[in-house]
Enzyme design. Structure first.
Site, PDB file in Angstrom:
ATOM      1  N   CYS A   1     -11.044  -2.294  14.749  1.00  0.00           N
ATOM      2  CA  CYS A   1     -11.062  -3.754  14.774  1.00  0.00           C
ATOM      3  C   CYS A   1     -11.150  -3.819  15.622  1.00  0.00           C
ATOM      4  CB  CYS A   1     -10.153  -3.918  13.955  1.00  0.00           C
ATOM      5  SG  CYS A   1      -9.627  -4.011  12.365  1.00  0.00           S
TER       6      CYS A   1
ATOM      7  N   GLU B   1       0.425  -0.683   0.233  1.00  0.00           N
ATOM      8  CA  GLU B   1       0.208   0.058   0.001  1.00  0.00           C
ATOM      9  C   GLU B   1       0.748   1.367   0.316  1.00  0.00           C
ATOM     10  OE1 GLU B   1      -3.421  -0.644   2.167  1.00  0.00           O
ATOM     11  OE2 GLU B   1      -3.102   0.899   3.656  1.00  0.00           O
TER      12      GLU B   1
ATOM     13  N   CYS C   1      -8.819  -1.785   4.269  1.00  0.00           N
ATOM     14  CA  CYS C   1      -8.436  -3.325   5.347  1.00  0.00           C
ATOM     15  C   CYS C   1      -9.602  -3.498   5.330  1.00  0.00           C
ATOM     16  CB  CYS C   1      -7.440  -2.833   6.099  1.00  0.00           C
ATOM     17  SG  CYS C   1      -6.177  -2.269   5.182  1.00  0.00           S
TER      18      CYS C   1
ATOM     19  N   LYS D   1     -15.579  -9.459   8.096  1.00  0.00           N
ATOM     20  CA  LYS D   1     -14.804 -10.477   7.096  1.00  0.00           C
ATOM     21  C   LYS D   1     -14.960 -11.676   6.273  1.00  0.00           C
ATOM     22  CE  LYS D   1     -11.020  -8.185   7.960  1.00  0.00           C
ATOM     23  NZ  LYS D   1      -9.705  -7.404   7.072  1.00  0.00           N
TER      24      LYS D   1
ATOM     25  N   GLU E   1       2.277   1.799  -3.347  1.00  0.00           N
ATOM     26  CA  GLU E   1       0.784   2.376  -4.145  1.00  0.00           C
ATOM     27  C   GLU E   1       0.763   4.186  -4.156  1.00  0.00           C
ATOM     28  OE1 GLU E   1      -3.322   0.273  -3.596  1.00  0.00           O
ATOM     29  OE2 GLU E   1      -3.626   1.240  -5.117  1.00  0.00           O
TER      30      GLU E   1
ATOM     31  N   GLU F   1     -16.910 -10.992   3.298  1.00  0.00           N
ATOM     32  CA  GLU F   1     -15.673 -11.188   2.346  1.00  0.00           C
ATOM     33  C   GLU F   1     -14.695 -12.285   2.007  1.00  0.00           C
ATOM     34  OE1 GLU F   1     -11.487  -9.113   3.785  1.00  0.00           O
ATOM     35  OE2 GLU F   1     -10.981  -7.951   2.817  1.00  0.00           O
TER      36      GLU F   1
ATOM     37  N   SER G   1      -7.349   1.614  -2.083  1.00  0.00           N
ATOM     38  CA  SER G   1      -6.661   0.743  -2.404  1.00  0.00           C
ATOM     39  C   SER G   1      -6.575  -0.417  -3.145  1.00  0.00           C
ATOM     40  CB  SER G   1      -5.145   0.834  -1.786  1.00  0.00           C
ATOM     41  OG  SER G   1      -4.251  -0.329  -1.296  1.00  0.00           O
TER      42      SER G   1
ATOM     43  N   GLU H   1     -14.329 -12.048  -5.609  1.00  0.00           N
ATOM     44  CA  GLU H   1     -12.659 -11.732  -6.367  1.00  0.00           C
ATOM     45  C   GLU H   1     -11.898 -12.522  -5.703  1.00  0.00           C
ATOM     46  OE1 GLU H   1     -16.148  -9.813  -4.954  1.00  0.00           O
ATOM     47  OE2 GLU H   1     -15.644  -8.153  -6.081  1.00  0.00           O
TER      48      GLU H   1
END
Ligand code: FMN
Ligand code: SF4
Ligand code: SF4
Ligand code: SF4
Ligand code: SF4
Ligand code: FES
Ligand code: FES
Lengths: 388, 154, 597
Positions: free
Chosen positions: C527, C283, C310, C369, C286, C372, C330, C377
């Site tokens: 988190c 990141e 994240c 999560k 990036e 996710e 990102s 993907e």
């Protein structure tokens, strides 16, 4: 046997029904203290049901500092058996607007709203026309107080003042916690006076007559007259303006059909008075208060059916947010059905009575708190009808 | 039926885009389209920067803000006590017979929807009903026949 | 100083600040009034009514959570009237509740059940209303299950979703006996704007909103002799797992957690912190690349500010609510998904395992999560990168199921490789942590010097929760290859909780602010306050967890991601270089716009 014994009054609908805002003009020229003093002297208490002294409500709101305040006219009239606000708004709308404008002056509000129940939408064109005339008069008087109509959409609970504000703010009509009260935090969380349609008319008539003259009507605890909505088993259903503080037996003499078994005073959230108690019951804040609903039942009626109908009403019309009311109403309804069917023993009614008592003291708003009124007055007085 | 998007823009321009404008907008859509479709509600949500669930939650609170398709004429018969005592059941029966639908249903031609509602404020002249915004009271079987026949002709 | 109010509660006279509720005043006296709709993080609802108390000279029983103390009040919290009313209320709730606790995920950890057992409600005062109800269960979602038959309509979830998350995927619908908690048109949570953040799950007092649990699937994998089960543990789990197992709040239990996982039978116990460090490298590069394109190449297609990616709740929020800002995210996968992709490639290669025999499990503070991991993907290894996601709570349950005495376990170390990490990775668990870690690395890449903050602590981005925080770093004396950044003031912003993220994005959209880099964590506090963390979670608890996290960072020998030796190793052995071909294939992704309802 129907003979005229009750004094008819012609305050609300009578004189000045087409007034050209004369009283308003003279009142707006008076000082706020002066107006409040008259109101206080008059002993006027709210006509929406709870009977809070109007002068106090106005004074508290006037005394709360705020950049903005509101006047709201509660025209949500949803209590079963009540239809007097509709009649008032149809016949003397100018008196209502005048009362609101006086309130605006006293508390320092520039904006008034009338919350009209969706069921009365047919009245809107007429009211709008009247409002135009009103606003024109206000321009001439050079006084800044405008009134706007907001519509309900079929929810009885929106007549409860804080639910009404929620509704006007674009939400679900769920009553708020109190405190804070509307006098400090009402519509848009600003200090707000909310009064019933009839209360505003009374204000105007007090301004017209003076407190002393007004006080001659009614009793110490219940000053003035009241518009009653009479329905049920009566040969002469309709709207009647009567003095407050009348004994129920005289009312029944006059309006009953000769076979009256019970009178429901104050609508589904009021009390059911059985024949044997007519004599000792006074209609007014010292006795059984009413927002105007008087439903008469004769001996052909099953009081079980009456209660069943009320409970269905409450079960649907509760906002549903608080436990005692949401679930309590369902339990009371299901409970009386079970007893009637014999699925539950008659003693279960005692359990339900206790439940209704808990609802009365724990529910968040007046709706849940008042279910016990009709429940206990019907179950106590007509127990056999509940069981057999 | 008016196209949702343009109707909502029109209503939002008229009433504003505040949360307090939500009810007038919902009422405006129902007045025009008889009910609130899901696309209408999502359009309103986007226009007022609310979530669709908030719009749905508000709409379903109010019994006149239907979220199910409704006919051109929505008939709401009062089922509360005095109307009930004065023959509401017969009135409902008459309506059901004439329209060949049950309470809660809409005629196949989408002209009538038959519903029950709570006290309409015409208890002294019960039984009473609303057809869209217009109240009808003192109902009898004959009166209902006359009224509905007129509507059927419309 | 606030005005003092004197009142008497159960015979004890106290003075409290004006505005204090009766409930708070009683708690200060260690008098515990039961509550259900009340939650420290949320505005007061006052709808369940179990907290009613008796006030002398007042007919009705006020709700203590919603009633401010008033001068001279005399309160009884346990009078006969109160007890009767409270019992009625709990009985009423139970009467419309599908109370088959033994079939319920919340059995043993349910506030309603707790009250029912306290009140000895065995006699069932009232009729059962459940048969009259048409309750439904929404099982379509891969992260969250909503079971209306266990809902007590306290509206905590609704307030959470609205006030903390500004999502309002859940609302209250209908009224009276039909009133219910509902999504738009009663669609599945799967179809609507819900971000799967799980904040509502964390605050639901009953089993009406729960995580979809994968405990049995994980046990099955562990018992399957043909499977190699790797487990990764997120940074925020180790600061909260102890709470789920009866330990004090704010205790770091990394070593015991590793020991427990080993005893549960996982083949290899690894650390998401490793890929957190990797995220920082990718990141960071990036960000620098985007800055170069924008500043040097003047490429108008470059999207700035760049936003961290994240937090899968945040990603889904953007997909629904600000789809025009998708290019700003990102392209880095979250550390969990990077780990998953590497587990079935790099790790498999190195350990000479067939990736199809690897089951990759992650322990996360997060319910999003779960969603996710199930995204289409997320299969770049050729397999599902992460097979099962367990929350901190689920791991707590597994440890109890295995009969481990958690507190007595020894401290053990992660397996290697993909088990080593840095202080920079540890702070991923707190809001501002990713930003701080990224700055520690990026600044050093560009200037060759450590960030100019005392002890590497970039306190400005830590701040307190509940606000958008800003920081800027002046970059000077850069290395020659980064000369375009000389003198640039790098502007950053940090937000936690989607309500604040929404404000931040609206400000960005309206051009009120300009940033180069923003960090958003969907959950309040980051988190550590995730939807999958132990219940209860509230501000006080989050603060303790946060302190623990930063202490852990301070205690780590290495505190900068780029100094993690295993990171150097993976680039050398496998990935080549940051943003290289392999990285793109395995560690980066893209997202798609979604409908907003
Ligand atoms: C369930 C419920 C329904 C109510 N409906 C009405 C109503 O329709 N009209 C009304 O004036 N007041 C209604 N009230 C009373 C209002 O809350 C409020 O007390 C009243 O508008 C105050 O006006 P007043 O002081 O002039 O009576 C209702 C109260 C409750 C609890
Ligand atoms: S008492 Fe009934 S109407 Fe009032 S807040 Fe409670 S549920 Fe709503
Ligand atoms: S939600 Fe609580 S009370 Fe209800 S079944 Fe589950 S554990 Fe029992
Ligand atoms: S998971 Fe998060 S976004 Fe979804 S309903 Fe719950 S609080 Fe709202
Ligand atoms: S789902 Fe849970 S938090 Fe939401 S209202 Fe129901 S019980 Fe309360
Ligand atoms: S009871 Fe039917 S209109 Fe009032
Ligand atoms: S906790 Fe006070 S009313 Fe629910």
């Amino acid at each position: 046997m129907s003979h005229q014994t009750l004094k008819r009054v012609d305050l609300i609908f009578g004189e000045y029904s087409n007034e050209k805002y004369k009283i308003l003009a003279t009142t707006l020229a008076r000082t706020n203290d002066d107006i409040l003093k008259d109101l206080l002297d008059s002993g006027l208490r709210g006509r929406g049901g709870a009977g809070f002294p109007t002068a106090m409500k106005w004074r508290f709101t006037a005394e709360t500092p705020s950049d903005e305040k509101f006047v709201v006219c509660n025209a949500d009239e949803g209590e079963p058996g009540t239809f007097k606000d509709r009649e008032i708004l149809l016949r003397v709308p100018r008196k209502v607007f005048s009362g609101m404008a006086i309130c605006g002056k006293v508390i320092g509000a520039k904006k008034g709203y009338m919350y009209l129940r969706g069921e009365y939408k047919f009245m809107v064109p007429e009211l709008q026309k009247e409002l135009e005339i009103y606003h024109e008069h206000m321009r001439q008087l050079n006084h800044d107080f405008s009134i706007e109509i907001r519509m309900g959409s079929g929810a009885y609970i929106c007549g409860e003042e804080s639910a009404l504000f929620e509704s006007m703010e674009g939400g679900r009509g769920e009553p708020r916690n109190k405190p804070p009260y509307p006098t400090t935090s009402g519509f848009m969380k600003k200090p707000t006076v909310i009064n019933n349609v009839e209360t505003f008319v009374n204000v105007l008539m007090i301004m017209r007559l003076g407190a002393d003259q007004y006080k001659k009507l009614g009793t110490t605890d219940s000053r003035g007259s009241k518009v009653f909505s009479v329905s049920g088993d009566t040969p002469i259903p309709g709207i009647y303006e009567l003095e407050l503080g009348m004994p129920l037996d005289r009312f029944v003499d006059e309006f009953g059909d000769g076979d009256t078994k019970a009178v429901q005073v104050g609508g589904a959230s009021g009390f059911c008075v059985p024949r044997k108690k007519f004599k000792d019951t006074v209609i007014g804040f010292e006795g059984v208060p009413t927002g105007g609903s008087m439903m008469i039942f004769n001996s052909s009626r099953s009081m079980y059916n009456v209660l069943h109908n009320y409970l269905e009403f409450f079960e649907e019309e509760s906002c549903g947010q608080c436990t005692p009311c949401r679930v309590g109403c369902q339990q009371l309804l299901k409970g009386i059905v079970a007893v009637k069917k014999g699925e539950k023993k008659a003693v279960y009614l005692d359990q339900l009575m206790k439940l209704s008592e808990s609802m009365k003291i724990t529910a968040k708003c007046g709706l849940g708190q008042s279910v016990a009124n009709s429940f206990s007055s019907i179950v106590n007085n007509f127990k056999e009808e509940m069981i057999y | 039926m008016t196209d949702c998007k343009s109707l909502i823009l029109e209503l939002a321009d008229k009433y504003g885009r505040e949360r307090a404008s939500l009810l007038p907008i919902l009422q405006g859509v129902v007045e025009r389209n008889n009910y609130l479709s899901d696309t209408c509600m999502t359009d309103i949500a986007n226009e007022l920067d609310l979530s669709a669930a908030q719009v749905y939650g508000t709409a379903t609170f109010y019994s006149f803000l239907d979220t199910q398709p409704r006919g051109e004429y929505v008939i709401r018969v009062c089922k509360t006590i005095t109307c009930d005592m004065h023959g509401k059941k017969t009135i409902v029966q008459t309506l059901e017979d004439m329209l060949k639908i049950k309470i809660g249903e809409t005629t196949p031609n989408k002209k009538f929807t038959l519903l029950e509602t709570n006290c309409l404020g015409w208890c002294h002249e019960g039984p009473a009903m609303l057809i869209n915004d217009t109240p009808y009271s003192g109902l009898t079987t004959e009166k209902v026949h006359d009224i509905i026949s007129e509507f059927i002709k419309k | 100083m606030a005005k003092k109010i004197n009142l008497t509660i159960d015979g004890i006279t106290v003075a409290v600040d004006e505005g204090t509720t009766i409930l708070e005043a009683a708690r200060n006296l260690n008098i515990h009034i039961p509550t259900l709709c009340f939650h420290e993080d949320l505005c007061v609802a006052g709808n369940c009514r179990v907290c009613v108390v008796e006030q002398e000279k007042v007919k009705n029983l006020p709700a203590s959570c919603a009633t401010p103390a008033a001068e001279g009040m005399v309160i009884h919290t346990n009078s006969m009237k109160v007890r009767m009313a409270r019992k009625h209320i709990v009985e009423l709730l139970l009467s419309e509740h599908n109370a088959d606790c033994t079939k319920c995920y919340k059995n043993g950890n349910c506030e309603l059940q707790g009250l029912a057992s306290q009140m000895l409600t065995g006699d069932h005062l009232f009729l059962d209303l459940v048969p009259d109800k048409k309750y439904t269960i929404d099982m379509f979602n891969t992260a969250i299950i909503k079971d209306d038959s266990r809902c007590i309509r306290c509206q905590r979830c609704v307030r959470t979703c609205e006030q903390l998350q500004s999502v309002s995927a859940l609302g209250v619908a209908y009224k009276g006996n039909k009133m219910k908690i509902s999504t738009f048109f009663e669609h599945s949570l799967f179809e609507v704007v819900c971000t799967n953040c799980g904040q509502c799950v964390n605050r639901c007092p009953t089993g009406a909103l729960i995580e979809r649990n994968y405990i049995d699937q994980v046990w099955d994998a562990i018992y399957d002799p043909n499977k190699h089960v790797v487990v990764q543990t997120a940074p925020a789990v180790r600061v909260a797992l102890g709470e789920a197992l009866g330990m004090a709040t704010g205790k770091i239990v990394t070593g015991k957690m590793v020991a427990a996982l080993r005893r549960l039978g996982f083949s290899s116990v690894l650390d998401t912190d490793f890929t957190a460090d990797l995220t920082i490298i990718e990141e960071g590069h990036e960000l620098l690349t985007r800055l170069k394109k924008a500043l040097v190449d003047k490429d108008p297609t470059v999207s700035l500010p760049m936003a961290t990616s994240c937090s899968p709740g945040w990603i889904k929020f953007i997909e629904h609510t600000f789809p025009e800002y998708l290019p700003n995210l990102s392209t880095c996968k979250s550390p969990q998904q990077m780990f998953g992709a590497l587990a079935k490639t790099y790790y498999a290669q190195k350990r000479k395992l067939n990736p199809k025999d690897i089951v990759s499990v992650s322990i996360m503070p997060c319910t999003a999560k779960k969603f996710e991991a199930n995204r289409p993907e997320m299969r770049s290894s050729g397999y599902k990168d992460v097979d099962f996601v367990l929350t901190t709570r689920e791991l707590g349950i597994m440890i109890k199921q295995a009969g481990l005495d958690f507190e007595e376990l020894p401290e053990e170390k992660f397996d290697s490789f993909m088990g080593s990490s840095t202080g920079a990775a540890v702070i991923f668990g707190s809001t501002g942590g990713v930003m701080e870690a990224a700055l520690r690395t990026a600044y050093e890449i560009v200037t060759g010097r450590e960030v100019p903050f005392d002890g590497l602590n970039i306190v400005a981005v830590r701040g307190t929760e509940g606000e958008v925080r800003e920081a800027s770093i002046k970059i000077d004396k850069v290395k020659p290859e980064w000369s375009f950044l000389e003198g640039v003031e790098l502007k950053c912003a940090v937000a936690n909780g989607l309500a604040h993220a929404k404000t931040l994005m609206q400000n960005v959209r309206d051009g009120k602010v300009t940033y180069h880099f923003i960090e958003v964590m969907a959950c309040p506090g980051g988190c550590l306050g995730g939807g999958g963390q132990p219940i209860p979670t509230n501000k006080e608890i989050r603060t303790k967890r946060k302190i623990a996290i930063y202490e852990e960072d301070m205690g780590m020998p290495i505190r900068k991601s780029h100094e993690n030796p295993e990171i150097a190793e993976i680039y050398k052995e496998f990935l080549g270089q940051p943003l290289g071909h392999k990285s793109h294939e395995l560690l980066h992704t893209h997202y798609t716009p979604r409908k907003r309802y």
